[in-house]
Design an enzyme around this catalytic site. Structure first.
Site, PDB file in Angstrom:
ATOM      1  CB  SER A 130      26.511 -23.639  -4.300  1.00 54.79           C
ATOM      2  OG  SER A 130      26.994 -24.954  -4.505  1.00 54.79           O
ATOM      3  CE1 TYR A 155      28.052 -22.612  -9.401  1.00 53.17           C
ATOM      4  CE2 TYR A 155      28.530 -24.248  -7.706  1.00 53.17           C
ATOM      5  CZ  TYR A 155      27.621 -23.449  -8.393  1.00 53.17           C
ATOM      6  OH  TYR A 155      26.299 -23.487  -8.044  1.00 53.17           O
TER       7      TYR A 155
END
Length: 326
Positions: A130, A155
């Protein structure tokens, strides 16, 4: 021969599986159908894939090694590729629910690495990272060799941990691995928690949209078809196993960051209605800007994003209207 796609009922997983099937691959899809967002959307994606004769689906939780192994053991010898996209998504969700990320993002990633290590014919495993790993980097655009040791959310921390685990496996077991840092993926069949989806939903329902901050944050929005092209290009180009570490990382973005305010303008235009706004303070974990340096992706993968944000939003809104009318 078979390609395993994890998170196959998810947004990116569904589109990747469709593209693989369209070029004649056999696809084994895994998903645990978690309820982070409406499972009806996931079921709809899955039903479309199940129409294809070369697609097979198994329900499994990647965070549970025994369940995962039971799901794939009969096909382990047939696996030539793995595209690992399953994860607990959502920067904001990780602020209030950090433990939701341990099983899917950490244990799940390790367990799928183990599957890859024991698949005798595996040529390559591609996995999703990501843009969140860059945190609030001051270097713009974000390049692969930038420091990524200050994540602004759990995350992001789990995605960086996945990269480090993969580097370890590549060195120890000569497992060919490629990590892809996705930048704000959008398009038809997208995730309902994403801003463009929520704005479209609210505007067409005649409701106010929720905007966190003044709308000046910038994101490198990337259309789903461009992401799929990058994923498959990466799958087809495994790193050589005679290297000391057959592991690579690439950015997949659009190289065209725009502000949240501009996104809202485009959604309003596509919907044919102006939005009323409820303004909230900036959300914890959000970064000021994302912007992908694509020089390595273009050179190694031939990656060239084609779809603009304006064109992509028009396609998304058209899909949304059709999907909700059924």
């Amino acid at each position: 021969m078979t390609i395993l796609v994890t998170g196959v009922a998810g947004f990116i997983g569904y589109h990747v599986a469709e593209a693989l099937l369209a070029r004649g691959e056999r696809v084994l899809g895994i998903d645990n159908m978690n309820s982070y967002y409406d499972t009806k959307l996931k079921q709809s994606r899955l039903h479309r894939l199940e129409r294809h004769p070369h697609f097979a689906y198994v329900f499994a939780d990647l965070g549970r090694a025994q369940a995962l192994n039971a799901a794939v053991h009969k096909r382990l010898g047939d696996l030539t590729g793995i595209i690992h996209l399953a994860a607990q998504a959502g920067v904001r969700h990780s602020i209030d629910h950090p433990t939701d990320y341990v099983g899917p993002n950490l244990s799940g990633h390790l367990n799928i690495l183990e599957v890859g290590r024991h698949a005798p014919q595996l040529k390559h495993m591609v996995y999703a990272s990501s843009s969140s790993v860059y945190g609030n980097s001051r270097r713009i655009p974000f390049a692969i060799d930038d420091p990524v040791d200050t994540p602004t959310s759990l995350y992001a921390a789990t995605k960086r941990a996945d990269e480090l685990m993969s580097i370890s496996y590549a060195q120890l077991y000569k497992l060919p691995l490629t990590g892809l840092r996705f930048f704000t993926v959008f398009g038809p069949w997208g995730r309902p928690d994403m801003a463009y989806y929520r704005f479209t939903e609210a505007i067409l329902a005649g409701e106010k949209i929720e905007v966190f901050g003044d709308g000046s944050v910038e994101r490198d929005f990337t259309y789903i078809d461009d992401i799929v092209d990058g994923v498959i290009a990466a799958l087809d180009r495994p790193p050589a196993t005679d290297q000391a570490m057959p592991h690579r990382l690439y950015n997949l973005g659009s190289d065209r960051p725009v502000s949240l305010n501009h996104l809202i303008d485009l959604v309003e235009k596509a919907c044919g209605k102006k939005a009323e706004r409820n303004i909230f303070p900036p959300a914890a974990g959000d970064v000021k800007a994302t912007w992908a340096d694509l020089s390595l992706s273009k050179a190694d993968l031939g990656y060239e994003p084609k779809t603009s944000l304006a064109e992509g939003i028009e396609k998304f809104v058209a899909w949304y209207r059709a999907y909700k009318s059924n």
